[in-house]
Design a protein around this motif. Structure first.
Motif, PDB file in Angstrom:
ATOM      1  N   ARG A  38       0.825  -1.200   0.000  1.00  0.00           N
ATOM      2  CA  ARG A  38       0.000   0.000   0.000  1.00  0.00           C
ATOM      3  C   ARG A  38       0.861   1.254   0.000  1.00  0.00           C
ATOM      4  O   ARG A  38       2.081   1.179   0.072  1.00  0.00           O
TER       5      ARG A  38
ATOM      6  N   SER B 173      -0.905  -5.573   7.608  1.00  0.00           N
ATOM      7  CA  SER B 173      -2.136  -4.780   7.503  1.00  0.00           C
ATOM      8  C   SER B 173      -2.525  -4.127   8.828  1.00  0.00           C
ATOM      9  O   SER B 173      -3.280  -3.156   8.828  1.00  0.00           O
TER      10      SER B 173
ATOM     11  N   ARG C 180      -0.833   3.533   8.698  1.00  0.00           N
ATOM     12  CA  ARG C 180      -0.560   3.882   7.301  1.00  0.00           C
ATOM     13  C   ARG C 180       0.884   4.340   7.099  1.00  0.00           C
ATOM     14  O   ARG C 180       1.552   3.924   6.168  1.00  0.00           O
TER      15      ARG C 180
ATOM     16  N   SER D 241      -3.381  -3.054  -2.282  1.00  0.00           N
ATOM     17  CA  SER D 241      -4.530  -2.202  -1.984  1.00  0.00           C
ATOM     18  C   SER D 241      -5.111  -1.737  -3.317  1.00  0.00           C
ATOM     19  O   SER D 241      -4.432  -1.778  -4.340  1.00  0.00           O
TER      20      SER D 241
ATOM     21  N   THR E 128      -5.676   1.230  -4.558  1.00  0.00           N
ATOM     22  CA  THR E 128      -4.900   2.322  -5.141  1.00  0.00           C
ATOM     23  C   THR E 128      -3.552   1.828  -5.640  1.00  0.00           C
ATOM     24  O   THR E 128      -3.096   2.222  -6.723  1.00  0.00           O
ATOM     25  N   ALA E 129      -2.912   0.961  -4.866  1.00  0.00           N
ATOM     26  CA  ALA E 129      -1.626   0.402  -5.292  1.00  0.00           C
ATOM     27  C   ALA E 129      -1.800  -0.427  -6.561  1.00  0.00           C
ATOM     28  O   ALA E 129      -0.967  -0.369  -7.469  1.00  0.00           O
TER      29      ALA E 129
END
Length: 84
Positions: free
Chosen positions: A5, A24, A28, A68, A70-71
């Motif tokens: 991510r 996980s 972040r 993720s 977005t990744a």
């Protein structure tokens, strides 16, 4: 579970993201296992906006790491750029 991510860096109003492999449950921007690339949304002109170490990405996906959303989008975008 191990995930791939984005981790935010940069200054206020000047975001810069590292593509990291992490557990996980970590925060972040917290501890990560390995940095495998970056994404610079503010890149302009000839500046590089996305760089991903494909060999490390392939390794981590091979041992079960999940991307993720977005990744996954950035990996697909980088793949299209490399092919062109």
């Amino acid at each position: 579970m191990v995930v791939i991510r984005l981790s935010r860096g940069g200054a206020k109003k000047r975001p810069f993201f590292n593509l990291v492999v992490t557990d996980s449950r970590n925060r972040r921007d917290g501890r990560f296992i390995e940095r495998i690339g970056f994404f610079n949304p503010m890149a302009s002109g000839a500046e590089e906006s996305v760089r991903i170490a494909q060999d490390r990405l392939t390794y981590w996906q091979g041992v079960g790491a999940q991307l993720s959303p977005t990744a996954a989008r950035l990996v697909e975008q980088a793949g299209k750029k490399a092919a062109a």
